[in-house]
Design an enzyme around this catalytic site. Structure first.
Site, PDB file in Angstrom:
ATOM      1  N   LEU A 148      -5.192  -0.747  -6.317  1.00 15.92           N
ATOM      2  CA  LEU A 148      -4.266   0.082  -6.190  1.00 15.92           C
ATOM      3  C   LEU A 148      -3.120  -1.107  -6.526  1.00 15.92           C
ATOM      4  CD1 LEU A 148      -4.590   1.682  -2.747  1.00 15.92           C
ATOM      5  CD2 LEU A 148      -5.072   2.737  -4.965  1.00 15.92           C
ATOM      6  N   ASP A 149      -1.784  -0.624  -6.804  1.00 14.78           N
ATOM      7  CA  ASP A 149      -0.728  -1.359  -7.322  1.00 14.78           C
ATOM      8  C   ASP A 149      -0.100  -1.551  -5.891  1.00 14.78           C
ATOM      9  OD1 ASP A 149      -0.378  -0.143  -9.505  1.00 14.78           O
ATOM     10  OD2 ASP A 149       0.924   1.126  -9.670  1.00 14.78           O
ATOM     11  N   ARG A 150       0.163  -2.957  -5.828  1.00 15.22           N
ATOM     12  CA  ARG A 150       0.656  -3.482  -5.254  1.00 15.22           C
ATOM     13  C   ARG A 150       1.388  -2.760  -4.308  1.00 15.22           C
ATOM     14  NH1 ARG A 150       4.370  -9.392  -5.354  1.00 15.22           N
ATOM     15  NH2 ARG A 150       4.993  -9.416  -3.411  1.00 15.22           N
ATOM     16  N   THR A 152       1.556  -0.306  -3.770  1.00 22.02           N
ATOM     17  CA  THR A 152       0.959   1.279  -3.219  1.00 22.02           C
ATOM     18  C   THR A 152       0.618   1.053  -2.222  1.00 22.02           C
ATOM     19  OG1 THR A 152       1.291   2.183  -5.454  1.00 22.02           O
ATOM     20  CG2 THR A 152      -0.071   3.050  -3.826  1.00 22.02           C
TER      21      THR A 152
END
Length: 291
Positions: A148-150, A152
Site C-alpha cells: 500500500l502507498d505510504r 494510505t
C-alpha cells in the site's frame, strides 16, 4: 547458466523471478527496479551491463520488454544496507492464524525498507510481532505479499510461510482477491457509479507521480470502478474497487475525472482540509482533515 560476472562477486545473491501479467510491457530495468526498491537504479543498470541478468536463459538488455511468464534470473551484489531488524512498533492485527495475518496499516508508514526508509517500516514491526514470516519476497520484504502507498491506510495481507505466500500471490495475479477502498473526493462525481478505464504511466516531469495517458508505450492498462455513497456540496463520499493494481491508481483515476482524493497534495493540490472550505464565514480556519 554462464559464470557469474566477476564484478558482482563476492557473496552475490542469485534470485529467480517469473514475470506476472501486471509487469508485461515494462522495460527490463524498470521491472527489476520495481522488484528491488532497496537497490538503486544505477546498481540495477550495472548488473544488467555486466550480464548479471538472464531472461529465459540469455543475457538481458535494459530495453527488453518483459513478457508474461518470462523466467528472469538476476545476480545481485551483496546489499550495502543491513537487513531489517525487529522494532517494537504497535500493530493493529485484524486476523491471524498459523498461515497468514491481516494487518490494518496506519498512514505514513512505509511497507518495507527502501531508499530513505531503512527503519520504522511495517516489515520492522512485523518482525517484532511474528516469530515466523515467509521469505518468498526476499530478505528485505519478509511476509509481504502486496503493498500500500505510504500515505494510505488499509488492510494488508501477511504470509507466514512460503506456500501461503505463493497461493496468495497467485490469487492477486488472477484477481481472485477483491479489494475495496473508501474515499472522500474534492469535487462531485456526476454519475452514481462508473468505470474509469485509463492507461497509467510514470509522470513525464515529476518522478514521484503517475499520470493517465493514451500512449501505449511505457504505460499499463488500468481500470477502477467507483460507486457514490453520498454527495455533499463540493465533495463526494465513495467506494472504489481497483480492477488492476497500478501505482497510485485510485488517486490518479479520480483526479483524471476532476475529483481527486481530498487532501491528496500530489494529485489534488492541497494537503489538508480546513474549516473555511466548508463554512464560508468561519471565525477560525482550523484543520479538520490533516491528510
Amino acid at each position: 547458466m554462464p559464470p557469474l560476472p566477476s564484478s558482482l562477486q563476492p557473496n552475490p545473491q542469485i534470485i529467480d523471478l517469473t514475470a506476472k501479467h501486471k509487469v508485461e510491457g515494462l522495460r527490463l530495468d524498470q521491472y527489476l527496479a520495481s522488484m528491488f526498491p532497496d537497490r538503486s537504479r544505477s546498481v540495477i543498470q550495472r548488473v544488467i551491463e555486466a550480464d548479471g541478468v538472464l531472461v529465459n536463459g540469455k543475457p538481458g538488455k535494459a530495453s527488453y520488454r518483459v513478457r508474461y511468464g518470462d523466467q528472469v534470473r538476476i545476480v545481485l551484489p551483496a546489499p550495502t544496507h543491513d537487513l531489517p531488524v525487529p522494532e517494537d512498533i504497535p500493530l493493529h492485527v485484524l486476523y491471524e492464524d498459523e498461515f497468514l495475518a491481516l494487518v490494518n496499516k496506519p498512514p505514513d508508514m512505509v511497507v518495507h525498507p527502501a531508499k530513505g526508509h531503512w527503519s520504522g517500516t511495517l516489515v520492522n514491526a512485523l518482525q517484532f510481532r511474528f516469530p515466523q514470516l515467509s521469505q518468498t519476497g526476499g530478505e528485505y520484504r519478509p511476509g509481504i505479499v502486496h503493498r500500500l502507498d505510504r500515505d494510505t491506510s488499509g488492510v494488508i495481507l501477511i504470509a507466514k510461510e512460503e506456500q501461503t505466500h505463493r497461493n496468495l500471490s497467485l490469487q492477486f495475479e488472477t484477481r481472485k482477491i477483491f479489494k475495496e477502498y473508501q474515499a472522500i473526493t474534492a469535487g462531485v462525481l456526476d454519475r452514481d457509479s462508473d468505470y474509469i478505464e485509463r492507461r497509467i504511466a510514470k509522470h513525464a516531469r515529476e518522478r514521484e507521480k503517475m499520470m493517465v495517458t493514451n500512449v501505449e508505450e511505457d504505460s499499463k492498462e488500468a481500470c477502477s470502478y467507483y460507486e457514490v455513497i453520498e454527495r455533499f456540496r463540493g465533495f463526494t463520499f465513495c467506494r472504489i474497487q481497483p480492477r488492476t493494481g497500478r501505482t497510485h491508481q485510485i488517486r490518479v483515476h479520480l483526479a483524471s475525472v476532476g475529483c481527486p482524493v481530498l487532501a491528496d497534495k500530489a494529485y489534488g493540490g492541497r494537503d489538508c482540509v480546513r474549516l473555511s472550505a466548508l463554512v464560508a464565514a468561519a471565525q477560525t480556519d482550523e484543520v479538520l482533515m490533516p491528510r
